[in-house]
Design a protein around this motif. Sequence first.
Motif, PDB file in Angstrom:
ATOM      1  N   THR A   1     114.393  66.108 103.134  1.00  0.00           N
ATOM      2  CA  THR A   1     114.024  65.120 102.201  1.00  0.00           C
ATOM      3  C   THR A   1     113.021  64.552 101.572  1.00  0.00           C
ATOM      4  O   THR A   1     112.414  63.844 103.091  1.00  0.00           O
ATOM      5  CB  THR A   1     115.550  64.017 102.080  1.00  0.00           C
ATOM      6  N   LEU A   2     111.913  64.965 101.163  1.00  0.00           N
ATOM      7  CA  LEU A   2     111.188  63.937 100.479  1.00  0.00           C
ATOM      8  C   LEU A   2     110.899  62.632 100.150  1.00  0.00           C
ATOM      9  O   LEU A   2     111.855  63.126  98.617  1.00  0.00           O
ATOM     10  CB  LEU A   2     109.903  64.875 100.322  1.00  0.00           C
ATOM     11  N   THR A   3     110.359  61.240 100.352  1.00  0.00           N
ATOM     12  CA  THR A   3     110.821  60.124  98.893  1.00  0.00           C
ATOM     13  C   THR A   3     109.615  60.005  98.902  1.00  0.00           C
ATOM     14  O   THR A   3     108.478  59.976  99.423  1.00  0.00           O
ATOM     15  CB  THR A   3     111.441  59.687 100.142  1.00  0.00           C
ATOM     16  N   PHE A   4     109.246  59.657  97.271  1.00  0.00           N
ATOM     17  CA  PHE A   4     108.708  59.317  96.926  1.00  0.00           C
ATOM     18  C   PHE A   4     108.499  58.336  96.048  1.00  0.00           C
ATOM     19  O   PHE A   4     109.008  58.038  95.019  1.00  0.00           O
ATOM     20  CB  PHE A   4     108.133  60.299  95.427  1.00  0.00           C
ATOM     21  N   GLU A   5     107.304  57.411  96.649  1.00  0.00           N
ATOM     22  CA  GLU A   5     107.967  55.940  96.305  1.00  0.00           C
ATOM     23  C   GLU A   5     106.855  56.003  94.882  1.00  0.00           C
ATOM     24  O   GLU A   5     106.569  56.017  94.836  1.00  0.00           O
ATOM     25  CB  GLU A   5     107.435  54.771  97.894  1.00  0.00           C
ATOM     26  N   PRO A   6     107.538  54.583  94.590  1.00  0.00           N
ATOM     27  CA  PRO A   6     106.941  54.078  92.951  1.00  0.00           C
ATOM     28  C   PRO A   6     105.553  53.663  93.780  1.00  0.00           C
ATOM     29  O   PRO A   6     105.089  53.624  94.693  1.00  0.00           O
ATOM     30  CB  PRO A   6     107.216  53.088  92.640  1.00  0.00           C
ATOM     31  N   ALA A   7     104.082  54.476  92.670  1.00  0.00           N
ATOM     32  CA  ALA A   7     103.050  54.186  92.946  1.00  0.00           C
ATOM     33  C   ALA A   7     102.549  52.706  92.618  1.00  0.00           C
ATOM     34  O   ALA A   7     103.432  51.679  91.468  1.00  0.00           O
ATOM     35  CB  ALA A   7     102.123  55.000  91.889  1.00  0.00           C
ATOM     36  N   ASN A   8     101.551  52.474  93.541  1.00  0.00           N
ATOM     37  CA  ASN A   8     101.088  50.828  93.761  1.00  0.00           C
ATOM     38  C   ASN A   8     100.162  50.548  93.138  1.00  0.00           C
ATOM     39  O   ASN A   8      99.144  51.817  92.570  1.00  0.00           O
ATOM     40  CB  ASN A   8     100.754  50.033  95.558  1.00  0.00           C
ATOM     41  N   GLN A   9      99.134  49.911  92.777  1.00  0.00           N
ATOM     42  CA  GLN A   9      97.966  49.413  91.846  1.00  0.00           C
ATOM     43  C   GLN A   9      96.785  51.044  92.371  1.00  0.00           C
ATOM     44  O   GLN A   9      96.156  51.744  91.990  1.00  0.00           O
ATOM     45  CB  GLN A   9      97.710  48.340  91.440  1.00  0.00           C
ATOM     46  N   ASP A  10      96.604  50.995  94.411  1.00  0.00           N
ATOM     47  CA  ASP A  10      95.972  51.375  94.535  1.00  0.00           C
ATOM     48  C   ASP A  10      95.867  53.002  94.391  1.00  0.00           C
ATOM     49  O   ASP A  10      95.013  53.849  94.079  1.00  0.00           O
ATOM     50  CB  ASP A  10      95.451  51.093  96.351  1.00  0.00           C
ATOM     51  N   THR A  11      96.925  52.587  94.627  1.00  0.00           N
ATOM     52  CA  THR A  11      98.115  54.899  94.295  1.00  0.00           C
ATOM     53  C   THR A  11      97.437  55.699  92.915  1.00  0.00           C
ATOM     54  O   THR A  11      97.009  56.281  92.960  1.00  0.00           O
ATOM     55  CB  THR A  11      99.273  54.901  94.582  1.00  0.00           C
ATOM     56  N   TYR A  12      97.703  54.686  92.027  1.00  0.00           N
ATOM     57  CA  TYR A  12      97.801  54.890  90.498  1.00  0.00           C
ATOM     58  C   TYR A  12      96.316  54.952  90.067  1.00  0.00           C
ATOM     59  O   TYR A  12      96.132  56.293  90.259  1.00  0.00           O
ATOM     60  CB  TYR A  12      98.607  53.824  89.883  1.00  0.00           C
ATOM     61  N   LEU A  13      95.576  53.964  90.888  1.00  0.00           N
ATOM     62  CA  LEU A  13      94.473  53.794  90.341  1.00  0.00           C
ATOM     63  C   LEU A  13      93.141  55.375  91.185  1.00  0.00           C
ATOM     64  O   LEU A  13      92.225  55.680  90.504  1.00  0.00           O
ATOM     65  CB  LEU A  13      93.151  52.763  90.865  1.00  0.00           C
ATOM     66  N   LYS A  14      94.009  55.767  92.498  1.00  0.00           N
ATOM     67  CA  LYS A  14      93.463  56.649  92.715  1.00  0.00           C
ATOM     68  C   LYS A  14      94.157  58.558  92.253  1.00  0.00           C
ATOM     69  O   LYS A  14      92.727  59.151  91.949  1.00  0.00           O
ATOM     70  CB  LYS A  14      94.269  56.359  93.996  1.00  0.00           C
ATOM     71  N   ILE A  15      94.931  58.390  91.445  1.00  0.00           N
ATOM     72  CA  ILE A  15      95.236  59.368  90.519  1.00  0.00           C
ATOM     73  C   ILE A  15      94.675  59.452  89.207  1.00  0.00           C
ATOM     74  O   ILE A  15      93.988  60.654  88.591  1.00  0.00           O
ATOM     75  CB  ILE A  15      97.056  59.318  90.084  1.00  0.00           C
ATOM     76  N   ILE A  16      94.456  57.953  89.194  1.00  0.00           N
ATOM     77  CA  ILE A  16      93.745  58.484  87.852  1.00  0.00           C
ATOM     78  C   ILE A  16      91.671  58.880  88.397  1.00  0.00           C
ATOM     79  O   ILE A  16      91.707  59.698  87.293  1.00  0.00           O
ATOM     80  CB  ILE A  16      93.442  56.673  87.102  1.00  0.00           C
ATOM     81  N   ASN A  17      91.548  58.454  88.608  1.00  0.00           N
ATOM     82  CA  ASN A  17      90.071  58.375  89.025  1.00  0.00           C
ATOM     83  C   ASN A  17      90.182  59.987  90.043  1.00  0.00           C
ATOM     84  O   ASN A  17      89.200  60.713  89.849  1.00  0.00           O
ATOM     85  CB  ASN A  17      89.741  57.598  90.329  1.00  0.00           C
TER      86      ASN A  17
END
Length: 431
Positions: free
Chosen positions: A367-383
């Motif tokens: 089982t792999l858990t995908f937690e909601p993206a915090n701001q740092d993770t979100y901006l990492k994905i954006i970049n």
Amino acid sequence: MTKLFASSKYYLQQIASLLLYQSVLKNPVGEAYIKLLQNLYLYSSEDRSSRVTAIECLQVYSTWFKTLAQINLSWQDYLIKQILLDSNPFSQQVQTTEIEKLPSSLIAAAKHDLQILQDIYNCSNKKIAQWVQSTSQASDNLISWETTPSPKTCLHNQDNWQNSISEIAHHYRQHGTGIFARYTALRWQNQQLIGIYQPDPIKLSEIVGYEHQKETLIKNTQFLLAGYSALHTLLYGSRGTGKSSLIKALRTEYSDQGLRIVEVSKSELNNLPAIVEQLREIPQKFIIFVDDLSFEEDDDAFKALKVVLEGNLTATAQNIVVYATTNRRHLIREYFSDRPRPSDSDEIHNWDTVQEKLSFSDRFGLTLTFEPANQDTYLKIINHLAQQAQIKLPQTELGFRAKQWATRGNGRSGRTARQFIDYLQADIATT
């Protein structure tokens, strides 16, 4: 006329004597080709009672030309493509058995058919156009269908296809045959497997922010490809975190190593045991992909999936693994009314039933858990996505606009990031 009669008769006899590869010509292009040969044969025959007219020969040639134009392949390239896709006793058995261990009669039959098909291959479009031209005596020369040659295969430019049988066998082992060679992504629909013509091309390199989950799923998939027991996997977490995209990207990465993905909807899960039995003996490796998984009480699909995850008297299929996504930690809906009360008398061991429902997700080996993206993770994905899309905005401006987009839209997630980058890329290009 005598030469045309002999040539058309020869090719018709050759086609009729195919032992294994008959299906190569059982399609609109092949059937139009055979019809054309039959018309040329009848036109040039001395038997007046069965002769056709020159106009009929022209009409059939036009049909053959059109079928080739629709697929945008030359007759030679199309013929080779059909040979390499063909599912027959030789192409099926050679995927799992060394060619030296196959029955000698099967090898002889394959070589026999390859020689016939090479003769047909060597009869060019221009030659056939000339035959029809001679029958019609039209003032204008007939156009023969020609197109850009396809990428070379193990049969192109080979003097003798019979001598290339080892290379052909290697191609079948590497790429498969039939629907599993034509498509790397399929879905179960109306009691059968349907190929997906244009599957999602997403790549593993586009998915960031959940590196541990990504690495774990990749490793498990590599176990499957290597022939080891891979674990059925549940990807659990918030919407838009990239669970489904990660599974789809595995196909893009590993399809050339024999990985195929089969999408099964929740409504079709009761067919899961039948799907597994159909795929069990296929040499390729399969991910059965179930998106947004959850069950209602007394759902037949629950029982079908349980059989596949836990097994029964039938041996586990080593070439199949189930990857499912869900937004629910407990896959079966539980209501307060389900919980036993002291006054309950319908079932003595009612708590056992509740626990079975709640623990169904534990039946997945991983089982792999995908937690909601915090701001740092979100901006990492954006970049990361902006870099791939070659969007050249200052970092501060890109981050500010991305946070605004998330606030006004669906919150921070990988899906939101992708939507923002797609919008930004189009906006920049049109302003």
